[in-house]
Design a protein around this motif. Structure first.
Motif, PDB file in Angstrom:
ATOM      1  N   LEU A 226      -4.358  10.681 -62.006  1.00 31.61           N
ATOM      2  CA  LEU A 226      -3.313   9.876 -62.625  1.00 31.61           C
ATOM      3  C   LEU A 226      -3.346  10.049 -64.146  1.00 31.61           C
ATOM      4  CD1 LEU A 226      -1.126   7.687 -62.535  1.00 31.61           C
ATOM      5  CD2 LEU A 226      -2.941   5.984 -62.455  1.00 31.61           C
TER       6      LEU A 226
ATOM      7  N   LEU B 215       4.470  11.419 -58.449  1.00 34.27           N
ATOM      8  CA  LEU B 215       3.769  10.227 -57.951  1.00 34.27           C
ATOM      9  C   LEU B 215       4.189   9.923 -56.518  1.00 34.27           C
ATOM     10  CD1 LEU B 215       3.908   8.072 -61.167  1.00 34.27           C
ATOM     11  CD2 LEU B 215       1.825   8.681 -59.922  1.00 34.27           C
ATOM     12  N   ARG B 216       5.381  10.323 -56.199  1.00 35.90           N
ATOM     13  CA  ARG B 216       5.874  10.104 -54.842  1.00 35.90           C
ATOM     14  C   ARG B 216       5.299  11.104 -53.834  1.00 35.90           C
ATOM     15  NH1 ARG B 216      10.724   7.284 -55.380  1.00 35.90           N
ATOM     16  NH2 ARG B 216       9.931   5.195 -55.740  1.00 35.90           N
TER      17      ARG B 216
ATOM     18  N   LEU C  36       3.165  12.462 -51.582  1.00 34.51           N
ATOM     19  CA  LEU C  36       2.013  11.837 -50.944  1.00 34.51           C
ATOM     20  C   LEU C  36       1.176  12.874 -50.220  1.00 34.51           C
ATOM     21  CD1 LEU C  36       4.145   8.910 -49.812  1.00 34.51           C
ATOM     22  CD2 LEU C  36       2.199   8.745 -51.370  1.00 34.51           C
ATOM     23  N   PRO C  37      -0.091  12.620 -50.146  1.00 38.35           N
ATOM     24  CA  PRO C  37      -0.995  13.612 -49.565  1.00 38.35           C
ATOM     25  C   PRO C  37      -0.950  13.611 -48.039  1.00 38.35           C
ATOM     26  CG  PRO C  37      -2.234  11.723 -50.321  1.00 38.35           C
ATOM     27  CD  PRO C  37      -0.810  11.442 -50.631  1.00 38.35           C
ATOM     28  N   PHE C  38       0.240  13.755 -47.491  1.00 41.93           N
ATOM     29  CA  PHE C  38       0.305  13.962 -46.042  1.00 41.93           C
ATOM     30  C   PHE C  38       1.416  14.948 -45.755  1.00 41.93           C
ATOM     31  CE2 PHE C  38       3.194  10.332 -46.675  1.00 41.93           C
ATOM     32  CZ  PHE C  38       4.321  10.771 -46.007  1.00 41.93           C
TER      33      PHE C  38
ATOM     34  N   ALA D  38       4.607  13.386 -36.392  1.00 36.04           N
ATOM     35  CA  ALA D  38       3.341  12.846 -36.905  1.00 36.04           C
ATOM     36  C   ALA D  38       3.279  13.077 -38.400  1.00 36.04           C
ATOM     37  CB  ALA D  38       2.141  13.501 -36.214  1.00 36.04           C
ATOM     38  N   ARG D  39       2.583  12.188 -39.074  1.00 32.46           N
ATOM     39  CA  ARG D  39       2.372  12.343 -40.507  1.00 32.46           C
ATOM     40  C   ARG D  39       0.896  12.631 -40.711  1.00 32.46           C
ATOM     41  NH1 ARG D  39       6.083   8.619 -44.145  1.00 32.46           N
ATOM     42  NH2 ARG D  39       7.945   9.729 -43.503  1.00 32.46           N
ATOM     43  N   VAL D  40       0.568  13.901 -40.908  1.00 33.02           N
ATOM     44  CA  VAL D  40      -0.826  14.308 -40.955  1.00 33.02           C
ATOM     45  C   VAL D  40      -1.410  13.950 -42.319  1.00 33.02           C
ATOM     46  CG1 VAL D  40      -2.411  16.228 -40.756  1.00 33.02           C
ATOM     47  CG2 VAL D  40      -0.400  16.112 -39.285  1.00 33.02           C
ATOM     48  N   ASP D  41      -2.497  13.212 -42.262  1.00 39.77           N
ATOM     49  CA  ASP D  41      -3.096  12.617 -43.447  1.00 39.77           C
ATOM     50  C   ASP D  41      -4.219  13.516 -43.959  1.00 39.77           C
ATOM     51  OD1 ASP D  41      -4.341  11.001 -45.282  1.00 39.77           O
ATOM     52  OD2 ASP D  41      -4.617   9.317 -43.925  1.00 39.77           O
TER      53      ASP D  41
ATOM     54  N   ARG E 282      -7.597  11.778 -45.550  1.00 43.57           N
ATOM     55  CA  ARG E 282      -8.374  10.724 -44.907  1.00 43.57           C
ATOM     56  C   ARG E 282      -9.876  10.993 -44.992  1.00 43.57           C
ATOM     57  NH1 ARG E 282      -6.625   8.541 -39.124  1.00 43.57           N
ATOM     58  NH2 ARG E 282      -4.731   8.298 -40.365  1.00 43.57           N
TER      59      ARG E 282
ATOM     60  N   LEU F 241     -11.598  12.473 -47.271  1.00 40.02           N
ATOM     61  CA  LEU F 241     -12.116  12.087 -48.580  1.00 40.02           C
ATOM     62  C   LEU F 241     -12.169  10.580 -48.705  1.00 40.02           C
ATOM     63  CD1 LEU F 241     -10.284  14.583 -50.911  1.00 40.02           C
ATOM     64  CD2 LEU F 241     -12.692  14.596 -50.204  1.00 40.02           C
ATOM     65  N   ARG F 242     -11.098   9.945 -48.258  1.00 37.89           N
ATOM     66  CA  ARG F 242     -10.953   8.517 -48.479  1.00 37.89           C
ATOM     67  C   ARG F 242     -11.925   7.710 -47.619  1.00 37.89           C
ATOM     68  NH1 ARG F 242      -5.954   8.431 -47.064  1.00 37.89           N
ATOM     69  NH2 ARG F 242      -6.339   7.124 -45.293  1.00 37.89           N
TER      70      ARG F 242
END
Lengths: 248, 248, 248, 248, 248, 248, 248, 248
Positions: free
Chosen positions: F6, F27-28, F30-32, F38-41, F44, F46-47
């Motif tokens: 950021l 910023l929009r 997103l890491p998927f 399906a929205r592959v993440d 996850r 890392l998080r």
């Protein structure tokens, strides 16, 4: 608004006695009195053959007294106030003289006596308050039920002396907590209609009447009519439906 | 063994026709036939005023056929075989001619016709199998119930045309799944005895009939007689108890 | 922190008005006030279109008063304190003058009046406290709902006089305990959105509202919107969401 | 039979065009068609603003086809056949051409397009069949909902890109199994009406949707409107009630 | 009796220092003290790495005081008395000086400080008593947990400021009632071990914590460690197990 | 999007490398990856420090294969496909070579070996499939757990030989159905973190794992970490959270 | 009325000593005394080998005293009054001298001492009141049970010193709340009959004894005999049935 | 490892026959055989007086055969394989000749005959499979129970002929589904120990045996010993515990 009344109203319209607008208004005039806090249903007795009953819990003493007064204002059958506390009973009785309180039930305008034979059996002594509510409600209808207490299945021979009466009863109410097995036994011994009332009496795994309720619903004796837990009033109403409006 | 029979037996002992030993043996002779896999109760009809009924599930086809044969071997009223599969029905019908199968119920020795008016109402089309079991069982008793399907509360006006008949019925059976509200409505509209049968039809939160069962037990319409989930047979038996043994 | 604000912040960084460090700090500055015992959410009204509401149970009187004070410190819409006891209400009202208590709800900064027509129907008199919570919450939003009490299905004709108003309502809230059948009936009679609130009123098999809750969820009337047991506040919020932020 | 029709009928009686007997008969003529196995309700669409829907399970293919035919025989809005199997769908489509099947739902007479923005969010891929039922039902009403799949709370950032659309939606449907937390999150992020649909997807302690159902009802986000488990059709109907009959 | 002790005992037998009879008696000498009303387990701390804890409810004040005294009589780690009422706390503190009471928990012999970072998050203010029990128990072990109250999912942005700390925590405890969704959100945001504690706070359909419990067990965030309802003590013990006996 | 990223983005805006509009768009981002179904993440792992896992049931074989492919397309840690049937496993393995199937789990990109000692104990042989899912998931993380089967409390001495290993374990997973008592015993014997997994194995009153689940949550051994029924994958993830990201 | 008595009666009829009418009346003379509010069963002790026990809750003090008096009026074994409050105990003891009260149980006419060895084990201190009820009831039968408190599975070694006595016991009663695992452990360690009594002690997920009840019923230790929650009296009766009427 | 063996081992250490290291190893040598997939407990029979029993469901046919082989490899009492399917039974019988299969149970090494009188009563024909499992297990112990089927309470007179035998039985097992009332009746008629086995037979509100289970636990007949649903094996083991190891 039954069919003859509707027919009469239409004739009035046809004859010009009543305008269409007036008829619409008339059709809207419903047979209840709106007290603001309650809509008193003046035709329930006719429609359902049941007494006018006011359930006490959650109502103020004034509301109880007021609803009873409204019900007594019109001619009709018995009026009951159920599950009252002292304050509610006092307020209702003082505003509406002539009521008789038994336990947590107050009755006004008891019906004339009827001759059908109704038995109420309880499994234990702890089931008596529910049986009493049933007995008093049946009394308001004019019945004089025979209440036999404490004949549960742990000593099944206590029931044997009642066999003749069971066989000749017009209706039998079985009030039982714990595992509620008395209802199954009685159902197996009589051809009369049997209303089973589970009670919250019991411990161990009685779960506030749920066990007795389930057992009565799953009974191997066919044709038991089950009502809700501790619902002595409902059982009396079920009997009243079964025995009908009577000769009168 | 009812009282007159006991009295007769005792007179026989007194007169010497029967020895004490024989009397004891006689008193032990119970009115059932032990087939090994079942104890067929020949006096249930007299005692309970209900048909002899054999519940199919969990029994072999041979057992079904055998129990029915035993029941028909003695004179008496109607005999039913309920919840049968094809194999059970075939075996029972082939060994015991004269039965009539409707859906999952087979009836032998139908009772003579009776004139009481019984209505069966269903909330939806999916409640029909349960209503049919009730109708066929009532038919075995001699009743000719009027079955009105699909008049649930989502379109309550469909019930209006039945109001006259509801008012004059001797008994009403309400068969409903989902939230079972039809029973409350009908209970509020008629003074007749109302037997409420919850069904397992439904989705969302119907929970295989538990929701309808609870709703019927908690109904604000007083005096509903509730039976177990999908128990059309039990509902018919409850009606039979209410309407009694009939003029014959 | 909505998109325009983010864009403005980024422009400030670009123009050098704001350093990256300052921007990070700014982005971290969340729109709530941390009182230690509570994190007061100042933007909930904007985000959800709902009033700021403080749920009383489990909070000290001082905490109640403090959170309300914090909410009133910023300009905005109505602020509610719900399910209060006397001590909480007194503390909150004395620290924050201008509130109006009705039953167990206190309202500050009532919204301007709105013209949508909302009906609240109760099945019985015992459902009134829940209906009142709903009515007061809707009042805080500016609505003036019409509350019709005691029109349960045991006397369904009491509902007939309300049919026109039901047909024209922008939203209907049905508050019912016991078997909750009123929600199904109303859902079948109107095209308006219907919010069903089960209450813990009842006995027999009402199970503290669970029966009514299940019955409403399994209703054969499609499209009922159900909220939790006794949750008059939640029902009002559901109505507020449906009717939107209003012309203003 | 609405008020103007009643008024007209009464005028006909008054003018002598209609006899009282005919009027009674007319008043009895209810707006449904009795097929024997079903009572088709031709006025539900008017009364409830919902499509005519036939629930497939428990009905024969012929019954499905017949009820759909009856519904299409009268002019009106969309007709749906839901939760069909192939045999039911084939029978219904072959007897009633023009239907479109999507998944387990068949639609005839789709309504004209409407412009309101409806979002459907699912927590996981396994929730898609329920979301599809909702989408197709909304489509029958004329809506074109935006379906966003698999944005559950385990990766809450997947929801962030939808924030603007969430803020501007006229209604949002959240479809989630497991613990159903997505409904709470969405309810906290938007002022739009939120309909929460628990699904039976999940394992561990999901208990066939009961956990998600309870969680949605107990949500800390106020004003969620909950429907029954897997009830995508009901959620669409709730949205239709909220958004009203439309400009047409 | 661990392995080296056993080996030593056997060597003593071999060398004749101990007779077989003495050895048997020694092996029977169990590491607890029998007070008659309680068997105080002096080795639990060694065996489980947990504090000696006495659960107050159902014990007399004298018993509480006596058990604490017995535990303090032997050297060891922290001793806790939990869920005490005033009488129990007073008796225990007066007989055993040096204890510190916080809320319903009393702690003696606090462990030396530890440096691991433990966060406790609550969804609402009503969850604070449970969070406090957890915090005090962790404090007895030497931890200094950071308690952040009232960051439930209805205003999820209140959690954003805690993201860095969440990412660096050695363990996180989430305390939440209602639908318990905060546990799922936190589980999706951090790689740290997350202990989820459902609380009985809530209404509507919270069912005394059962809803939150089920939701946490069915969470779509993998690897949550759930403990019983309101069990802040258990959550602290789970953290203590995870972080191990420490460097000392 | 973590804090350094950021900060970098904001510096780019400040330096003019990035316009405000571009920054908002960034910023929009997103890491998927949105596959539609399906929205592959991608972040996850890392998080949450957990493997990327795809739950098979309810997904088509193609979807399973596609999601796994997307996850493998980015560098990262282990990827799992769980509860697969043969068709799903075959499709996924054929499109994504290099996976290893064990039971109903397929693993790609196993992590390097780790040295922590994890024990998995089962009460009975019927608990093995759940224990296997746990073992394979832990294996994907690099652990080599020691699985000891069939040491339930009916023969508690079978556990005695494991006492040393229990005492030295870094984490213990207890997998048990029936009454789940093994978890309590193990919790009383070791200071290590104990993850308790109830299984649906059992009969009599095991109720598909509910009894074991409740017993583990109510265990008198403090600090047990419970996961959902049959959730071997979740138990492994809980262990992974506890043991942290490892030295690498 | 056993067989010899029946035979004698029949002989009397045969010899003319008894008329048929008298015999019928005689056969009807049931071995109980009807007090109006209770039917005291004078032969239960003979029939069931259990003491005459009066359950206090729901009875007036006068009823308690009266039933005890009736039971003591006939010679026989021990008489118990259980779960009494002070008022009931005082009334019963003052009308019926010689009783001994212990906790909530009063015993009259204790049986002579018996030599069988009965152990009562409790998991925790909070289980003591239930264990006491069991101990006192067994004492009324003549047993002198050995009560060992607080040997729950969190410190399983506390049980080890009892192993010899467990192995030689004629019957063992295990009283445990929480997860009830002690019953499984004891069942695995002894060949004696084990009666398991779940108690309502516990928290977290103990659900007032339901968890312990289910766990005991699902125990992997075969042949446990389970009684209802907190039913120490029932457990003692189960032991009495097992050990039989004794040598006397 | 009982006390004499421990004493002997210690003497060996003292005398130098055994080194301390060897003794530790010896003490670790536990009386079970680890097959990898199962830990066969060779001393359970001695310890619990129960047969070695292998529960079939969830085990491969090979595992069943292998565990039985291991159990038969050591001398001892009866070995049972329960709830087998054909494949498991065939594998086990072919590897271990001499077994006898009855229904779903296979028995090897039946114990010598015993003379105690055990009765098994079933309420209906559908309860027979559970009663058979109980009968076969008792047979393995050497008992020859008398099984009386179909004497449920709907025709209670069917039980009368069994009264003498009931009075003289050493133990009675009651197997009943539906509402399970037979257990209460039998418990009221005999002083013998009564083991109550609820079965999943039934409909209406039987809920797969839960109703019968609760009813048996809440029975008004004191001292019933209840086991889990359909657990005929467990009931037999409870009887075996009660009747003890026998004269041999």
């Amino acid at each position: 608004m039954d069919e003859p009344a509707l027919r009469r109203l239409l004739e009035d319209v046809r004859s010009g006695t009543l305008s269409a607008d007036e008829a619409v208004r008339e059709l809207r005039r419903l047979p209840f009195a709106d007290l603001g806090y309650a809509r008193v249903d003046h035709h329930r007795a006719l429609r359902q053959g049941l007494p006018e009953a006011v359930y006490g819990p959650g109502k103020t003493a004034e509301h109880c007294a007021g609803i009873v007064a409204e019900l007594l204002a019109e001619p009709g059958g018995p009026v009951l106030l159920t599950r009252v506390n002292d304050e509610q009973a006092d307020a209702a009785l003082s505003r509406n003289p002539g009521g008789v309180r038994t336990g947590s039930t107050v009755v006004w305008r008891r019906s004339p006596e009827r001759s059908e034979r109704v038995m109420i059996l309880t499994a234990g002594t702890a089931d008596l308050p529910v049986a009493e509510e049933c007995r008093v409600t049946l009394g308001a209808f004019g019945y004089q039920p025979h209440l036999v207490a404490d004949c549960g299945v742990a000593g099944i021979h206590r029931l044997v002396g009642e066999l003749d009466e069971l066989g000749e009863a017009d209706a039998v109410v079985v009030v039982a907590g714990m595992e509620g097995a008395l209802a199954s036994i009685v159902g197996g011994l009589t051809a009369a209609p049997v209303v089973a009332v589970p009670t919250s009496a019991g411990y161990g795994a009685a779960f506030e009447g749920v066990t007795a309720l389930l057992a009565m619903l799953a009974s191997c004796a066919a044709g038991l009519a089950v009502v809700g837990i501790d619902n002595g009033f409902g059982a009396a109403c079920a009997v009243a439906r079964m025995l009908g409006p009577g000769p009168g």
